[in-house]
Design a protein around this motif. Structure first.
Motif, mmCIF file in Angstrom:
data_model
loop_
_atom_site.group_PDB
_atom_site.id
_atom_site.type_symbol
_atom_site.label_atom_id
_atom_site.label_comp_id
_atom_site.label_asym_id
_atom_site.label_seq_id
_atom_site.Cartn_x
_atom_site.Cartn_y
_atom_site.Cartn_z
ATOM 1 N N CYS A 18 68.273 -14.789 21.898
ATOM 2 C CA CYS A 18 68.966 -13.669 22.506
ATOM 3 C C CYS A 18 68.848 -12.476 21.568
ATOM 4 O O CYS A 18 68.955 -12.615 20.345
ATOM 5 N N THR A 19 68.623 -11.300 22.120
ATOM 6 C CA THR A 19 68.488 -10.090 21.302
ATOM 7 C C THR A 19 69.828 -9.453 20.967
ATOM 8 O O THR A 19 69.881 -8.484 20.223
ATOM 9 N N ASN A 20 70.906 -10.005 21.494
ATOM 10 C CA ASN A 20 72.241 -9.497 21.200
ATOM 11 C C ASN A 20 72.695 -10.083 19.857
ATOM 12 O O ASN A 20 72.942 -11.283 19.761
ATOM 13 N N ASN A 61 73.437 -16.461 17.941
ATOM 14 C CA ASN A 61 72.957 -15.834 16.706
ATOM 15 C C ASN A 61 74.003 -15.872 15.599
ATOM 16 O O ASN A 61 73.868 -15.187 14.590
ATOM 17 N N CYS A 63 70.715 -14.249 29.138
ATOM 18 C CA CYS A 63 71.335 -15.196 28.221
ATOM 19 C C CYS A 63 72.549 -15.818 28.905
ATOM 20 O O CYS A 63 73.412 -15.106 29.419
ATOM 21 N N ARG A 108 73.262 -11.028 28.296
ATOM 22 C CA ARG A 108 72.265 -10.009 27.952
ATOM 23 C C ARG A 108 71.032 -10.232 28.817
ATOM 24 O O ARG A 108 70.530 -11.344 28.938
ATOM 25 N N LEU A 139 67.094 -9.790 29.536
ATOM 26 C CA LEU A 139 65.886 -9.684 28.722
ATOM 27 C C LEU A 139 64.668 -9.695 29.628
ATOM 28 O O LEU A 139 64.463 -10.643 30.374
ATOM 29 N N ARG A 156 60.636 -7.799 25.836
ATOM 30 C CA ARG A 156 61.610 -7.767 24.741
ATOM 31 C C ARG A 156 62.012 -9.150 24.241
ATOM 32 O O ARG A 156 62.987 -9.281 23.528
ATOM 33 N N LEU A 157 61.275 -10.155 24.606
ATOM 34 C CA LEU A 157 61.642 -11.513 24.213
ATOM 35 C C LEU A 157 61.247 -11.793 22.763
ATOM 36 O O LEU A 157 60.207 -11.354 22.296
ATOM 37 N N ARG A 158 62.119 -12.517 22.086
ATOM 38 C CA ARG A 158 61.836 -12.995 20.724
ATOM 39 C C ARG A 158 61.810 -14.517 20.792
ATOM 40 O O ARG A 158 62.637 -15.129 21.446
#
Length: 154
Positions: A109-111, A117, A138, A143, A145, A149-151
């Motif tokens: 998750c980018t949050n 995280n 997510c 969030r 995505l 923008r995926l990690r």
């Protein structure tokens, strides 16, 4: 005058990922964590002619057999991709990348405030909310995505 053809040798054991959307091959390698440092032979062909799609990318990786969760990664990045498993120079399995309803443990998750995280032992779960646009959400913090923008989890 005839154009010379590109000749790429067959692999004995490994995976051939074909029909990758043109220009996405390097992103596929990154998502799969393949960087060539393992010593395996990796062949990457970018923007090669395709009768169906105009152009495509192709990846051949010797000594690596992709798992189902790897195929889920591909479905987000390159939805038309096919995964071909080769043993003793023969095609033994062919799979299409297909997007499941939820993808676990693959994407982060980018949050930064998301519980996944926080250092707690909670694995990420991304729900697929738009198959055509390949948009994920997510499950823990909601969030949104998109596939740009995926990690990826290492």
């Amino acid at each position: 005058m005839d154009e010379p053809e590109l000749t790429v040798r067959r692999i004995r054991e490994g995976t051939v990922i074909d029909h990758i959307d043109a220009g996405r091959g390097l992103r596929v390698l990154s998502a799969l964590g393949i960087d060539g440092q393992e010593g395996r032979t990796v062949t990457v062909a970018l923007n090669v002619p395709s009768a169906k799609h105009g152009k495509k990318d192709i990846i051949k990786v010797e000594g690596v057999m992709l798992r189902d969760d790897d195929t889920s990664k591909l479905a987000v990045i390159a939805p038309r991709a096919t995964v071909n498993i080769v043993r003793d120079y023969r095609l033994v399995e062919k799979r299409r990348a297909s997007l499941p309803d939820a993808i676990e443990r693959i994407f982060m998750c980018t949050n930064p405030d998301c519980v996944t995280n926080s250092g707690e032992p909670i694995e990420s779960v991304m729900d697929v909310i738009d198959r055509d646009g390949r948009v994920l959400k997510c499950r823990y913090c909601d969030r949104i995505l998109d596939n740009e923008r995926l990690r990826y989890r290492g």
